[in-house]
Enzyme design. Structure first.
Site, PDB file in Angstrom:
ATOM      1  N   TYR A  80       2.532  -1.003   9.366  1.00  0.00           N
ATOM      2  CA  TYR A  80       3.811  -1.536   9.838  1.00  0.00           C
ATOM      3  C   TYR A  80       4.007  -1.383  11.345  1.00  0.00           C
ATOM      4  O   TYR A  80       4.960  -1.919  11.899  1.00  0.00           O
ATOM      5  CB  TYR A  80       4.972  -0.879   9.085  1.00  0.00           C
ATOM      6  CG  TYR A  80       5.227  -1.521   7.746  1.00  0.00           C
ATOM      7  CD1 TYR A  80       5.707  -2.820   7.660  1.00  0.00           C
ATOM      8  CD2 TYR A  80       4.948  -0.839   6.556  1.00  0.00           C
ATOM      9  CE1 TYR A  80       5.919  -3.430   6.432  1.00  0.00           C
ATOM     10  CE2 TYR A  80       5.157  -1.436   5.321  1.00  0.00           C
ATOM     11  CZ  TYR A  80       5.652  -2.735   5.273  1.00  0.00           C
ATOM     12  OH  TYR A  80       5.859  -3.343   4.050  1.00  0.00           O
ATOM     13  N   GLU A 125      -7.328  12.057 -17.607  1.00  0.00           N
ATOM     14  CA  GLU A 125      -7.432  10.713 -17.049  1.00  0.00           C
ATOM     15  C   GLU A 125      -6.075  10.036 -16.904  1.00  0.00           C
ATOM     16  O   GLU A 125      -5.755   9.489 -15.844  1.00  0.00           O
ATOM     17  CB  GLU A 125      -8.341   9.848 -17.929  1.00  0.00           C
ATOM     18  CG  GLU A 125      -8.451   8.406 -17.446  1.00  0.00           C
ATOM     19  CD  GLU A 125      -9.294   7.532 -18.347  1.00  0.00           C
ATOM     20  OE1 GLU A 125      -9.212   6.306 -18.186  1.00  0.00           O
ATOM     21  OE2 GLU A 125     -10.031   8.059 -19.208  1.00  0.00           O
TER      22      GLU A 125
END
Length: 402
Positions: free
Chosen positions: A144, A230
């Site tokens: 940005y 996971e």
């Protein structure tokens, strides 16, 4: 001896085995560093000082200025991160960029790379200012700072990784941080980079892994092991079902699928600091195994900093394809392997570490032979709390890991 005593004795034995492995690893590493002292280009990067980082950036800029003065073509050169030809495998490190890795050149005199060359120097200047002033920024903030020039966040991300490869420093040494997505819960307290005291047992939805893992200090824990999970859904189920209340000397962590770099750094930091076993619970499918390999051996694109990201001693706790067969999980709870799964499995079997893991690859072959994959959630087909009441406690107690 009661079940609890057997359980912790099993963990203590593994801890001693891992300490012996770690001592052997350090001896091998010292030997290799002595032997290859003059030839090694890609070296360990944990302890690079701010001053050294500044010097490396200045050397790059000095080379560009020298080329301008001589009327020579301007270029930046770094190891080719996305080629398996650039990567080797070491059992005690994981995937590691070769000293003679093929190089990528970004040239100012080539129209297709002129803009990329300019943007790399721009980001290099921004990083120099961050390191010089000892301040930090996120990749998003860098994007940005000049949206029009960069065009997309992915371009900034790729440039930063390439600059890290060029300078041979981890991203944190350039003072560029990424937003974390991982969560951690359990017997763990520490002080974060801002000086705040964090107790990871307080928030039952998990504590977000800090964006600045390198700034963590004063780590305190009585945990006997770390369990990587996971998926976020399984992470939350383990907490909600009360397993962590029954197994207090434990830390669980999830990267919510494929792990971001901060989650990988957190796992590595816990391993380095606590010297305790690290287990992993992933889906019994090629993609789950690929995620486990990233924690254990690192990734091709970040092979130049594997020393600070990998935990080669990770044990595969589950879900093992042989467990799926042994537990007789109903076929209706399984999913046929897709073309994508078969392609991923084929790629895994060509990885440099394939021959080093005969038991793991035997499990993969069993999965392929069956034609089915099993998610962690498939265990609920046996009973809703089978994972937390039976599967995990039994696997840990009996040493059912690879």
């Amino acid at each position: 001896m009661n079940d609890d005593s057997q359980f912790w004795t099993q963990i203590d034995h593994l801890t001693e085995d891992l300490k012996n492995e770690e001592r052997a690893r350090k001896l091998r590493e010292q030997f290799c560093q002595t032997r290859d002292q003059d030839a090694v280009k890609y070296v360990r990067t944990q302890d690079i000082t701010r001053q050294e980082v500044l010097h490396r950036i200045e050397a790059v800029v000095e080379n560009v200025v020298t080329c301008i003065a001589r009327g020579e073509a301007l270029y930046l050169s770094y190891g080719r991160r996305n080629s398996w030809d650039s990567v080797s495998f070491r059992e005690d490190v994981g995937l590691e960029m070769k000293n003679d890795a093929k190089m990528t050149e970004v040239r100012f005199d080539v129209p297709t790379s002129t803009n990329r060359f300019t943007l790399m120097l721009k980001v290099l200047a921004l990083c120099y200012r961050l390191v010089q002033t000892d301040t930090y920024s996120t990749k998003r903030d860098l994007y940005y700072s000049d949206v029009q020039s960069f065009g997309s966040q992915s371009i900034v991300d790729d440039i930063i990784d390439n600059l890290c490869c060029l300078l041979q420093v981890p991203r944190r040494c350039l003072h560029v941080l990424a937003t974390s997505k991982g969560l951690v819960y359990g017997d763990l307290c520490f002080t974060d980079a801002s000086g705040s005291y964090i107790d990871c047992s307080n928030n039952r939805t998990g504590t977000q892994v800090t964006n600045h893992v390198g700034g963590i200090s004063n780590i305190h824990s009585h945990a006997k092991f770390v369990l990587i999970i996971e998926k976020d859904a399984t992470f939350q189920k383990i907490i909600d079902d009360g397993l962590m209340d029954r197994m207090r000397n434990c830390i669980i962590i999830t990267g919510k699928g494929f792990p971001d770099i901060n989650t990988r750094m957190m796992v590595r930091k816990l391993w380095d600091t606590l010297h305790i076993p690290v287990f992993a619970l992933v889906d019994a499918d090629p993609h789950g195994l690929a995620i486990l390999f990233v924690y254990k051996f690192g990734s091709r694109s970040l092979s130049y900093e594997s020393h600070s990201l990998t935990v080669p001693s990770i044990r595969w706790l589950g879900v093992l394809p042989s467990d799926v067969k042994g537990l007789r999980i109903p076929e209706k709870a399984l999913v046929p392997l897709s073309p994508s799964d078969l392609k991923k499995a084929s790629h895994l079997m060509r990885r440099p570490f394939y021959k080093e893991l005969p038991q793991w690859m035997s499990e993969l072959q069993e999965m392929l032979h069956s034609g089915y994959k099993a998610e962690i959630q498939s265990l609920t087909a046996i009973s809703e709390t089978f994972l937390t009441d039976v599967y995990l406690p039994t696997k840990l107690r009996c040493g059912g890991w690879l």
